[in-house]
Design an enzyme around this catalytic site. Sequence first.
Site, PDB file in Angstrom:
ATOM      1  CE  LYS A 176      -4.332  -1.537   2.156  1.00  0.00           C
ATOM      2  NZ  LYS A 176      -5.284  -1.269   3.264  1.00  0.00           N
ATOM      3  CE  LYS A 190      -8.187  -5.269  -6.443  1.00  0.00           C
ATOM      4  NZ  LYS A 190      -7.912  -6.259  -5.388  1.00  0.00           N
ATOM      5  NE  ARG A 248      -4.982   0.658  -1.754  1.00  0.00           N
ATOM      6  CZ  ARG A 248      -4.770   1.397  -0.686  1.00  0.00           C
ATOM      7  NH1 ARG A 248      -5.778   1.774   0.064  1.00  0.00           N
ATOM      8  NH2 ARG A 248      -3.542   1.759  -0.353  1.00  0.00           N
ATOM      9  CG  ASP A 284     -13.555   0.999   6.783  1.00  0.00           C
ATOM     10  OD1 ASP A 284     -12.917  -0.066   6.674  1.00  0.00           O
ATOM     11  OD2 ASP A 284     -14.623   1.091   7.405  1.00  0.00           O
ATOM     12  CG  PHE A 339      -7.146  -9.170  -0.940  1.00  0.00           C
ATOM     13  CD1 PHE A 339      -7.888  -8.443  -0.024  1.00  0.00           C
ATOM     14  CD2 PHE A 339      -6.400  -8.478  -1.883  1.00  0.00           C
ATOM     15  CE1 PHE A 339      -7.892  -7.060  -0.037  1.00  0.00           C
ATOM     16  CE2 PHE A 339      -6.395  -7.090  -1.906  1.00  0.00           C
ATOM     17  CZ  PHE A 339      -7.141  -6.380  -0.991  1.00  0.00           C
ATOM     18  N   GLY A 340     -10.058 -11.226  -0.296  1.00  0.00           N
ATOM     19  CA  GLY A 340     -11.400 -10.809   0.115  1.00  0.00           C
ATOM     20  C   GLY A 340     -12.471 -11.304  -0.849  1.00  0.00           C
ATOM     21  CE1 TYR A 341     -17.609 -10.912   1.060  1.00  0.00           C
ATOM     22  CE2 TYR A 341     -16.338  -8.966   1.667  1.00  0.00           C
ATOM     23  CZ  TYR A 341     -17.230  -9.963   2.003  1.00  0.00           C
ATOM     24  OH  TYR A 341     -17.761 -10.033   3.268  1.00  0.00           O
ATOM     25  CG  ASP A 342     -10.317  -8.636  -4.897  1.00  0.00           C
ATOM     26  OD1 ASP A 342     -11.202  -7.826  -4.543  1.00  0.00           O
ATOM     27  OD2 ASP A 342      -9.097  -8.357  -4.877  1.00  0.00           O
TER      28      ASP A 342
END
Length: 212
Positions: free
Chosen positions: A16, A180, A186, A74, A157-160
């Site tokens: 990040k 992406k 983001r 967030d 990752f996550g809901y990707d």
Amino acid sequence: MMSEKILVVSTDNNHKISEIQDIMKDMPIRVLSKKEAGLGHIEVIEDGSTLEENAIKKALELAKKTDAIVIADDTGLFVDKLHGEPGVYSSRYSGESATYSDNNIKLLKELGGIPLEERTAKFKTVIAIVLEDKSIRTVCGECIGRIGFELRGENGFGYDPLFIVDGYDKTFAELGDEVKNKISHRAKALFNLKEELKNIIEDEENEGSGNK
């Protein structure tokens, strides 16, 4: 020429930090992680009812320890058919200790029997900015898509692996980072952050030179 500003990011995630450094590379801003700024671990209970509340809460907690500009973010997934769920609870949709797999399984179960055209959703990222004078601003970014019927792709990752991006017919996990990082919620939020900081710096330079 205005002296370099320090921007402390509420993360120790090197990926990040590198991403933000790259976006800010043509600006008089030095981007630091919490660790690089010597601020250590900061515990924040994310109990806000909106992404904005949680981002601001994290940013303000960090801003107590530094006079630099601070940002915190967030992110949530909002599914229309589920009245906006999981939303602010995206990371803990199936419980406080939920894994990505747990959350994806619950989301698929909640959408059981619903056709693709009705599985519309959006990802949203909110970035809270606390300036040197402790004033607060927020910027956001959104990405529209649909929730698929099965996990697809290995890069997310996550809901990707479930989020099929409008205009691509591929999930975030299938698109890869290069695409992406240009079209995601983001990425859009970070672009808006850069524009906001540009305006702030220009305003300060104009005030400093007596031009208003």
